[in-house]
Enzyme design. Structure first.
Site, PDB file in Angstrom:
ATOM      1  N   HIS A  32       0.848  -1.188   0.000  1.00  0.00           N
ATOM      2  CA  HIS A  32       0.000   0.000   0.000  1.00  0.00           C
ATOM      3  C   HIS A  32       0.886   1.241   0.000  1.00  0.00           C
ATOM      4  O   HIS A  32       0.666   2.176  -0.741  1.00  0.00           O
ATOM      5  CB  HIS A  32      -0.932  -0.012   1.218  1.00  0.00           C
ATOM      6  N   GLU A  81       1.083   8.310  -3.728  1.00  0.00           N
ATOM      7  CA  GLU A  81       1.989   7.852  -2.676  1.00  0.00           C
ATOM      8  C   GLU A  81       3.272   8.689  -2.653  1.00  0.00           C
ATOM      9  O   GLU A  81       3.807   9.006  -1.594  1.00  0.00           O
ATOM     10  CB  GLU A  81       2.322   6.364  -2.857  1.00  0.00           C
ATOM     11  N   HIS A  85       3.741  10.894   0.586  1.00  0.00           N
ATOM     12  CA  HIS A  85       4.673  10.242   1.510  1.00  0.00           C
ATOM     13  C   HIS A  85       6.121  10.251   1.031  1.00  0.00           C
ATOM     14  O   HIS A  85       7.035  10.446   1.818  1.00  0.00           O
ATOM     15  CB  HIS A  85       4.240   8.787   1.746  1.00  0.00           C
TER      16      HIS A  85
END
Length: 216
Positions: A32, A81, A85
């Site tokens: 994920h 992502e 992040h």
């Protein structure tokens, strides 16, 4: 930020949460994301560029697929992502480019080998229920650290929760550590993961746990 969460999700559960565009989800745990705690969207000018990870493409599609949107040339999930992040993780030299960030996550995935660990422990997708404590103990004895396990709470009329996500915690030196926060330390990353209308939360030890082999 102080540590990284390395999250694996179970595609069948992701599809159950969001019967969106799921066609034939993989029957293995996929990535994920790799998330620094306490930091998001650190550099909005550092745009995702898929050509930087073209060498990783076949592994990315296999181990880090966009479960909800199966189109192969779709890169939206990875962009998200990276923006949210990756730009934060990039303060570490080993993660300071898109190639390094995604490449290192793929390496960690092989190193952790969650699929292999569960298989060795005899934990396989099944129509019967597992005890959450059994799953936890198997993981903890295998890795020597406590991961964070998230489930979909029981729906109306169900008695079992459904396992959805397993997160491993790493130090900045990429050593595995316990995911449990020390007493009194609040952790903003506990914010629930929301997909569609359903959301995952930390599994309840007392509830029977479903590890589904196909989307119901």
């Amino acid at each position: 930020w102080k540590k990284l969460y390395f999250a694996h999700h179970w595609p069948v559960t992701v599809c159950k949460m969001n019967a969106n565009d799921c066609h034939d989800p993989p029957k293995y745990w996929t990535i994920h994301g790799l998330w620094p705690d306490r930091a998001e969207d650190c550099n909005r000018t550092w745009h995702f560029n898929v050509t930087e990870i073209k060498d990783l493409m076949s592994d990315m599609r296999h181990y880090w697929p966009d479960v909800l949107h199966s189109s192969l040339n779709r890169t939206q999930f990875w962009k998200h992502e990276w923006d949210k992040h990756g730009t934060c993780a990039a303060t570490l030299e080993v993660l300071n480019s898109q190639k390094k960030y995604f490449g290192k996550a793929l390496e960690l995935y092989q190193h952790v080998d969650l699929n292999g660990c569960l298989l060795k422990a005899g934990i396989t997708p099944s129509s019967s229920y597992y005890k959450m404590t059994f799953i936890k103990e198997a993981l903890t004895s295998f890795y020597g650290v406590t991961p964070k396990i998230q489930c979909l709470p029981p729906e109306e009329g169900e008695k079992a929760q459904t396992i959805g996500q397993i997160e491993f915690c790493f130090t900045k030196e990429l050593q595995l550590i316990n995911c449990t926060a020390p007493e009194g330390e609040s952790n903003p990353m506990q914010a629930h993961l929301k997909l569609g209308t359903e959301e995952l939360s930390v599994c309840n030890d007392a509830l029977p746990t479903y590890y589904p082999s196909e989307v119901q």
